[in-house]
Design a protein around this motif. Sequence first.
Motif, PDB file in Angstrom:
ATOM      1  N   LYS A   6      -6.847  -1.304  -2.913  1.00  0.00           N
ATOM      2  CA  LYS A   6      -8.129  -1.661  -2.297  1.00  0.00           C
ATOM      3  C   LYS A   6      -8.002  -2.785  -1.268  1.00  0.00           C
ATOM      4  CE  LYS A   6     -11.366   0.026  -5.787  1.00  0.00           C
ATOM      5  NZ  LYS A   6     -11.988   0.970  -4.825  1.00  0.00           N
ATOM      6  N   ASP A   7      -6.971  -3.626  -1.397  1.00  0.00           N
ATOM      7  CA  ASP A   7      -6.752  -4.656  -0.379  1.00  0.00           C
ATOM      8  C   ASP A   7      -6.536  -4.023   0.990  1.00  0.00           C
ATOM      9  OD1 ASP A   7      -6.989  -6.617  -2.249  1.00  0.00           O
ATOM     10  OD2 ASP A   7      -4.835  -7.008  -2.450  1.00  0.00           O
ATOM     11  N   ALA A   9     -11.675  -5.834   5.448  1.00  0.00           N
ATOM     12  CA  ALA A   9     -12.804  -6.105   6.341  1.00  0.00           C
ATOM     13  C   ALA A   9     -12.423  -5.834   7.792  1.00  0.00           C
ATOM     14  CB  ALA A   9     -13.248  -7.556   6.180  1.00  0.00           C
ATOM     15  N   TRP A  10     -13.426  -5.590   8.613  1.00  0.00           N
ATOM     16  CA  TRP A  10     -13.194  -5.246  10.019  1.00  0.00           C
ATOM     17  C   TRP A  10     -12.442  -6.344  10.767  1.00  0.00           C
ATOM     18  CZ3 TRP A  10     -14.951  -8.340  13.958  1.00  0.00           C
ATOM     19  CH2 TRP A  10     -15.904  -9.307  13.618  1.00  0.00           C
ATOM     20  N   GLN A  63      -8.214  11.838  -1.223  1.00  0.00           N
ATOM     21  CA  GLN A  63      -9.499  11.324  -1.677  1.00  0.00           C
ATOM     22  C   GLN A  63      -9.874  11.858  -3.061  1.00  0.00           C
ATOM     23  OE1 GLN A  63     -11.234   8.893  -0.240  1.00  0.00           O
ATOM     24  NE2 GLN A  63      -9.634   8.792   1.319  1.00  0.00           N
ATOM     25  N   THR A 114      -7.390  -0.405   1.665  1.00  0.00           N
ATOM     26  CA  THR A 114      -8.457   0.548   1.991  1.00  0.00           C
ATOM     27  C   THR A 114      -9.801  -0.126   2.245  1.00  0.00           C
ATOM     28  OG1 THR A 114      -8.880   0.908  -0.370  1.00  0.00           O
ATOM     29  CG2 THR A 114      -7.346   2.415   0.713  1.00  0.00           C
ATOM     30  N   ASP A 115     -10.053  -1.255   1.579  1.00  0.00           N
ATOM     31  CA  ASP A 115     -11.341  -1.931   1.722  1.00  0.00           C
ATOM     32  C   ASP A 115     -11.262  -3.191   2.590  1.00  0.00           C
ATOM     33  OD1 ASP A 115     -12.312   0.014   0.069  1.00  0.00           O
ATOM     34  OD2 ASP A 115     -12.474  -1.245  -1.713  1.00  0.00           O
ATOM     35  N   GLN A 144      -7.772   6.361  -5.286  1.00  0.00           N
ATOM     36  CA  GLN A 144      -9.069   5.724  -5.087  1.00  0.00           C
ATOM     37  C   GLN A 144      -9.130   4.321  -5.697  1.00  0.00           C
ATOM     38  OE1 GLN A 144     -11.943   6.801  -3.375  1.00  0.00           O
ATOM     39  NE2 GLN A 144     -10.416   8.191  -2.536  1.00  0.00           N
ATOM     40  N   THR A 145      -8.426   4.125  -6.812  1.00  0.00           N
ATOM     41  CA  THR A 145      -8.528   2.844  -7.514  1.00  0.00           C
ATOM     42  C   THR A 145      -7.465   1.834  -7.092  1.00  0.00           C
ATOM     43  OG1 THR A 145      -7.201   3.744  -9.340  1.00  0.00           O
ATOM     44  CG2 THR A 145      -9.591   3.889  -9.537  1.00  0.00           C
ATOM     45  N   TYR A 166       0.829  -1.209   0.000  1.00  0.00           N
ATOM     46  CA  TYR A 166       0.000   0.000   0.000  1.00  0.00           C
ATOM     47  C   TYR A 166       0.862   1.257   0.000  1.00  0.00           C
ATOM     48  CZ  TYR A 166      -2.834   3.735   2.051  1.00  0.00           C
ATOM     49  OH  TYR A 166      -3.439   4.937   2.314  1.00  0.00           O
TER      50      TYR A 166
END
Length: 244
Positions: free
Chosen positions: A96-97, A102-103, A86, A99-100, A92-93, A34
């Motif tokens: 994602k591993d 899971a909790w 942002q 930024t997105d 943004q693209t 990242y």
Amino acid sequence: MFGSATLTAKERQFYQIKIYHLKTKAQETLVDNYLEKTYLPALHHAGIKQAGVFKPVTADTAEIRIYVLIPFQSLEQFANLDKTLQADKSFQTNGKDYTDAAWNNIPYTRIESILLQAFPGMPVLEAPALKAPKNERVYELRSYESPSEKYHVNKVKMFNTGDEIGIFRNLNFNAVFYASVISGPRMPNLMYMTTFNNKEDRDEHWKAFSADPKWKTLSAMEEYSHNVSKSEILFLRPTDYSDL
């Protein structure tokens, strides 16, 4: 754009040190990817061209840590960084591993943040002039805590008016920054980073510093006595993708 602003001679940069606290090697790999492929490129797009990423030379058995050093031209640029990122379509693209995530599969335990302002004696960050490859270098991050705010001001004066910075400069310590912490967990304190080609190079420099006549005179001055109550030394090494 804030990142492209030019500082005048009297203006001093602000620095953020972000410390990622991790538990697993999988988290480390995710955060590394990242930072390298998403975060640092986004900082570059925002006009922040020299961000450092470092890891401890000796790994901690309890946790994994990654240190990120970011220079800012103003507090406004610091406050608006998230908004700036942002608005970056690549940011943004990509990543994602991270930024997105899971909790229940987060990429870190916590992120610690320290905010600093550069000393007048070295108002902007400087990239080290070292010949050794990054995987051999030693970056020394020091924190000097003071008994009170008054003693902290006194220690900062010792660096600037007393020209402790000048002693380091004359001995080629390759400092990256000297700064006061303006928000952090161990205030009042200051922090600075010096850099060396390797551990032997580091030891030789500090031996020369201890023997320096100007340092002996400065450190013996009564007006600067008792201004450090605790010091912490951390040996770091830049990642391959670090700008510094």
